[in-house]
Design an enzyme around this catalytic site. Structure first.
Site, PDB file in Angstrom:
ATOM      1  N   ASP A  39      45.029  27.467 103.378  1.00  0.00           N
ATOM      2  CA  ASP A  39      44.280  26.510 102.427  1.00  0.00           C
ATOM      3  C   ASP A  39      42.939  25.785 103.031  1.00  0.00           C
ATOM      4  OD1 ASP A  39      46.160  26.954 100.465  1.00  0.00           O
ATOM      5  OD2 ASP A  39      47.349  24.989 101.326  1.00  0.00           O
ATOM      6  N   LYS A  61      40.535  25.911  97.950  1.00  0.00           N
ATOM      7  CA  LYS A  61      39.326  25.903  96.742  1.00  0.00           C
ATOM      8  C   LYS A  61      38.299  25.410  97.574  1.00  0.00           C
ATOM      9  CE  LYS A  61      42.257  23.941  93.362  1.00  0.00           C
ATOM     10  NZ  LYS A  61      43.575  23.436  93.669  1.00  0.00           N
ATOM     11  N   MET A 174      45.228  12.025  97.498  1.00  0.00           N
ATOM     12  CA  MET A 174      44.746  12.336  96.273  1.00  0.00           C
ATOM     13  C   MET A 174      44.527  11.256  95.364  1.00  0.00           C
ATOM     14  SD  MET A 174      46.571  15.856  95.732  1.00  0.00           S
ATOM     15  CE  MET A 174      48.513  15.134  96.224  1.00  0.00           C
TER      16      MET A 174
HETATM   17  C1  LIG Z   1      47.338  18.455  98.198  1.00  0.00           C
HETATM   18  S1  LIG Z   1      47.549  17.041  99.484  1.00  0.00           S
HETATM   19  C2  LIG Z   1      48.395  17.748 101.013  1.00  0.00           C
HETATM   20  C3  LIG Z   1      48.963  16.956 101.693  1.00  0.00           C
HETATM   21  C4  LIG Z   1      49.326  17.641 103.020  1.00  0.00           C
HETATM   22  N1  LIG Z   1      50.502  18.464 102.659  1.00  0.00           N
HETATM   23  C5  LIG Z   1      49.886  16.567 104.083  1.00  0.00           C
HETATM   24  O1  LIG Z   1      51.226  16.552 104.450  1.00  0.00           O
HETATM   25  O2  LIG Z   1      49.082  16.000 104.562  1.00  0.00           O
HETATM   26  C6  LIG Z   1      46.110  16.811  99.816  1.00  0.00           C
HETATM   27  C7  LIG Z   1      45.676  15.553 100.141  1.00  0.00           C
HETATM   28  O3  LIG Z   1      46.018  15.026 101.529  1.00  0.00           O
HETATM   29  C8  LIG Z   1      45.056  14.127 101.818  1.00  0.00           C
HETATM   30  N2  LIG Z   1      44.450  14.398 103.144  1.00  0.00           N
HETATM   31  C9  LIG Z   1      44.841  15.578 103.886  1.00  0.00           C
HETATM   32  N3  LIG Z   1      44.394  16.102 104.885  1.00  0.00           N
HETATM   33  C10 LIG Z   1      43.506  14.793 104.994  1.00  0.00           C
HETATM   34  C11 LIG Z   1      42.797  14.391 106.050  1.00  0.00           C
HETATM   35  N4  LIG Z   1      42.452  15.171 107.221  1.00  0.00           N
HETATM   36  N5  LIG Z   1      41.986  13.023 105.939  1.00  0.00           N
HETATM   37  C12 LIG Z   1      42.233  12.220 104.707  1.00  0.00           C
HETATM   38  N6  LIG Z   1      42.925  12.689 104.071  1.00  0.00           N
HETATM   39  C13 LIG Z   1      43.727  14.038 103.903  1.00  0.00           C
HETATM   40  C14 LIG Z   1      44.305  13.834 100.748  1.00  0.00           C
HETATM   41  O4  LIG Z   1      44.342  12.743 100.064  1.00  0.00           O
HETATM   42  C15 LIG Z   1      44.092  14.917 100.009  1.00  0.00           C
HETATM   43  O5  LIG Z   1      43.583  14.808  98.683  1.00  0.00           O
END
Ligand SMILES: C[S@@+](CC[C@H](N)C(=O)[O-])C[C@H]1O[C@@H](n2cnc3c(N)ncnc32)[C@H](O)[C@@H]1O
Length: 257
Positions: A39, A61, A174
């Site tokens: 991803d 994406k 998100m």
């Molecule tokens: C579809 S969710 C997936 C979350 C993922 N499975 C997790 O456990 O971190 C995606 C969201 O996770 C958050 N996110 C993931 N990585 C991030 C990062 N390095 N910094 C800030 N937000 C992050 C954001 O809110 C992003 O829109």
């Protein structure tokens, strides 16, 4: 004689961004991969743990890239497992935290293909931790909620309104496009003074931070040009972070001056 293919799929949590936050078990699974599907939020540096000759397919994406639907991704995983054997599905953070990991597992297993899951370090805990934010803290916060800002029907989760009534630390993923709605829900509970941190690209060299209160965070986000992917942390524990102290004091002083 042709070697028989033994299809299998391992869902691996890639962690929040810093490649060193991949688990040892995740690296071992990658080392055995014939194909890796990854991803946008899975750091590409992690792909170096997979054999050079393995096939790597980007299914996230990204501007200028073909965008796969979830159904297409599910099918790609199955087709590659049947054709090549061991597939690693590398997902940002933890596969089961807003990662659609269980949907993928259900689909793959409906073909009788064995699956395994290697949990990852979720951004929901790691990104605040890198800023010294302890999501629970004795005498300050007894629990934390991790909530999605955007549900499958693109709405703000109704849990945010419930969390705003609690004394828990609230972590929203998100949620950037719904920040104004989130702020309004906390203001409705007279929580305008509660500290808020927004961390974009947490644990990465491109990390950006904004700190304020419920009442000011919209301005802070705008002034610092904060956008997705970001974590929103709402709660007194934000004020407790030694790392964010200077941000917070700067903000409070400039507000009261
Ligand atoms: C579809 S969710 C997936 C979350 C993922 N499975 C997790 O456990 O971190 C995606 C969201 O996770 C958050 N996110 C993931 N990585 C991030 C990062 N390095 N910094 C800030 N937000 C992050 C954001 O809110 C992003 O829109």
């Amino acid at each position: 004689m042709l070697k028989s293919i033994k299809p299998s799929v391992t869902l691996v949590g890639a962690g929040p961004g810093d490649p060193d936050l991949l688990t040892i078990k995740g690296a071992k699974a990658l080392a055995e991969a014939k194909v890796v599907l990854y991803d946008a939020l899975a750091n590409e540096e992690i792909l170096t743990y997979a054999p050079k000759k393995s096939i790597k397919i980007f299914v996230g994406k990204r501007k200028g890239c073909h965008e796969y639907t979830q159904d297409q991704i599910n099918q790609l995983i199955v087709d590659n497992a049947l054709t090549y054997g061991h597939v690693v599905r590398l997902k940002g953070g933890d596969p089961f935290i807003f990662g659609r990991g269980s949907e993928e597992i259900d689909f793959i297993e409906s073909f009788g293909i064995p699956t395994a899951v290697v949990p990852g370090i979720s951004s929901s805990v790691a990104v605040p931790a890198y800023q010294g934010i302890s999501l629970t803290k004795r005498g300050v916060s007894e629990s934390f909620w991790v909530i999605t800002g955007t549900t499958s029907d693109r709405k703000l989760s109704t849990d945010v309104a419930l969390a705003a009534q609690s004394s828990a630390t609230v972590v929203i993923l998100m949620g950037m496009s719904k920040l104004a709605q989130i702020v309004a829900l906390f203001q409705k509970e007279s929580k305008g003074e509660i500290p808020v941190a927004i961390i974009q690209n947490g644990t990465m060299p491109t990390e950006k931070i904004g700190v304020g209160t419920v009442d000011t965070i919209l301005n802070v986000a705008q002034n610092n040009k904060l956008g997705s992917p970001a974590i929103i942390v709402i709660g007194e524990v934000v004020r407790e972070s030694n790392k964010l102290k200077s941000f917070y004091e700067e903000f409070v002083i400039s507000k009261t001056a």
